[in-house]
Design a protein around this motif. Structure first.
Motif, mmCIF file in Angstrom:
data_model
loop_
_atom_site.group_PDB
_atom_site.id
_atom_site.type_symbol
_atom_site.label_atom_id
_atom_site.label_comp_id
_atom_site.label_asym_id
_atom_site.label_seq_id
_atom_site.Cartn_x
_atom_site.Cartn_y
_atom_site.Cartn_z
ATOM 1 N N PRO A 6 0.846 -1.235 0.022
ATOM 2 C CA PRO A 6 -0.066 0.080 0.216
ATOM 3 C C PRO A 6 0.817 1.326 -0.175
ATOM 4 O O PRO A 6 0.612 2.218 -0.731
ATOM 5 N N GLY A 7 2.079 1.318 0.764
ATOM 6 C CA GLY A 7 2.738 2.356 0.635
ATOM 7 C C GLY A 7 3.313 2.870 -0.723
ATOM 8 O O GLY A 7 3.514 3.918 -1.008
ATOM 9 N N ALA A 8 3.801 1.562 -1.525
ATOM 10 C CA ALA A 8 4.070 1.958 -2.922
ATOM 11 C C ALA A 8 3.051 2.682 -3.750
ATOM 12 O O ALA A 8 3.227 3.385 -4.776
ATOM 13 N N LEU A 9 1.659 2.411 -3.508
ATOM 14 C CA LEU A 9 0.845 3.130 -4.099
ATOM 15 C C LEU A 9 0.731 4.527 -4.262
ATOM 16 O O LEU A 9 0.241 5.237 -5.092
ATOM 17 N N ASN A 10 1.147 5.140 -3.062
ATOM 18 C CA ASN A 10 1.245 6.546 -2.887
ATOM 19 C C ASN A 10 2.325 7.070 -3.972
ATOM 20 O O ASN A 10 2.003 8.106 -4.463
ATOM 21 N N HIS A 11 3.224 6.389 -4.299
ATOM 22 C CA HIS A 11 4.285 6.674 -4.997
ATOM 23 C C HIS A 11 3.702 6.704 -6.638
ATOM 24 O O HIS A 11 3.858 7.511 -7.372
ATOM 25 N N VAL A 12 3.048 5.612 -6.825
ATOM 26 C CA VAL A 12 1.966 5.369 -7.928
ATOM 27 C C VAL A 12 1.116 6.658 -8.256
ATOM 28 O O VAL A 12 1.297 7.550 -9.189
ATOM 29 N N ALA A 13 0.532 7.044 -7.180
ATOM 30 C CA ALA A 13 -0.456 8.112 -7.293
ATOM 31 C C ALA A 13 0.306 9.397 -7.348
ATOM 32 O O ALA A 13 -0.394 10.213 -8.125
ATOM 33 N N GLU A 14 1.427 9.681 -6.830
ATOM 34 C CA GLU A 14 2.128 10.970 -6.961
ATOM 35 C C GLU A 14 2.521 10.868 -8.257
ATOM 36 O O GLU A 14 2.489 11.967 -9.094
ATOM 37 N N TYR A 15 3.165 10.000 -9.154
ATOM 38 C CA TYR A 15 3.651 9.710 -10.632
ATOM 39 C C TYR A 15 2.409 10.285 -11.395
ATOM 40 O O TYR A 15 2.904 11.256 -12.059
ATOM 41 N N PHE A 16 1.369 9.846 -11.222
ATOM 42 C CA PHE A 16 0.166 10.243 -12.088
ATOM 43 C C PHE A 16 -0.361 11.545 -11.678
ATOM 44 O O PHE A 16 -0.806 12.231 -12.403
ATOM 45 N N LYS A 17 -0.321 11.957 -10.605
ATOM 46 C CA LYS A 17 -0.707 13.488 -10.052
ATOM 47 C C LYS A 17 0.298 14.358 -10.896
ATOM 48 O O LYS A 17 -0.108 15.402 -11.389
ATOM 49 N N VAL A 18 1.550 14.073 -10.997
ATOM 50 C CA VAL A 18 2.281 14.989 -11.768
ATOM 51 C C VAL A 18 1.980 15.085 -13.223
ATOM 52 O O VAL A 18 2.012 16.092 -13.920
ATOM 53 N N LEU A 19 1.589 13.879 -13.758
ATOM 54 C CA LEU A 19 1.225 13.823 -15.170
ATOM 55 C C LEU A 19 -0.129 14.510 -15.283
ATOM 56 O O LEU A 19 -0.770 14.448 -16.456
ATOM 57 N N SER A 20 -0.930 14.921 -14.233
ATOM 58 C CA SER A 20 -2.292 15.119 -14.636
ATOM 59 C C SER A 20 -2.412 16.703 -14.994
ATOM 60 O O SER A 20 -3.675 17.016 -14.664
#
Length: 110
Positions: A6-20
């Motif tokens: 679950p902690g890794a999902l934060n990194h995935v979310a942040e990556y997509f947030k940058v691309l949003s």
């Protein structure tokens, strides 16, 4: 993705947030054909200097873009070109979805 910590999902979310953000996508598209300095990015995107600098900072901090000082200027380039495969995948899926929606609307007209 269910086996991801679950902690890794934060990194995935942040990556997509940058691309949003549309302006950041414009900057990335501008860099797709090669490294450029801020002046070149401004000229190609039509974005303002402060806006481009802000987005380049965010993209650099996220590790998506890398910066290399060259004399008095800084050159920016894509850190990992696989990013464009991700974008192509998303665009392909959006195109399929749009085509399906168009077919549904045409059925309603009949």
């Amino acid at each position: 993705m269910s086996d991801i910590f679950p902690g890794a999902l934060n990194h995935v979310a942040e990556y997509f947030k940058v691309l949003s953000e549309v302006s950041r996508l414009q900057v990335l598209c501008c860099l797709k054909n090669g490294a450029k300095n801020v002046t070149q990015i401004i000229a190609e995107t039509g974005l303002g200097q402060a806006n481009v600098s802000k987005h380049l900072k965010i993209l650099t901090q996220a590790g998506i873009v890398k910066r290399t000082p060259e004399g008095v200027s800084v050159i920016y380039e894509i850190a990992d070109p696989i990013l464009f495969q991700l974008c192509d995948l998303v665009c392909d899926r959006l195109q399929v979805r749009l085509e399906e929606q168009t077919k549904q609307l045409e059925k309603l007209k009949l």
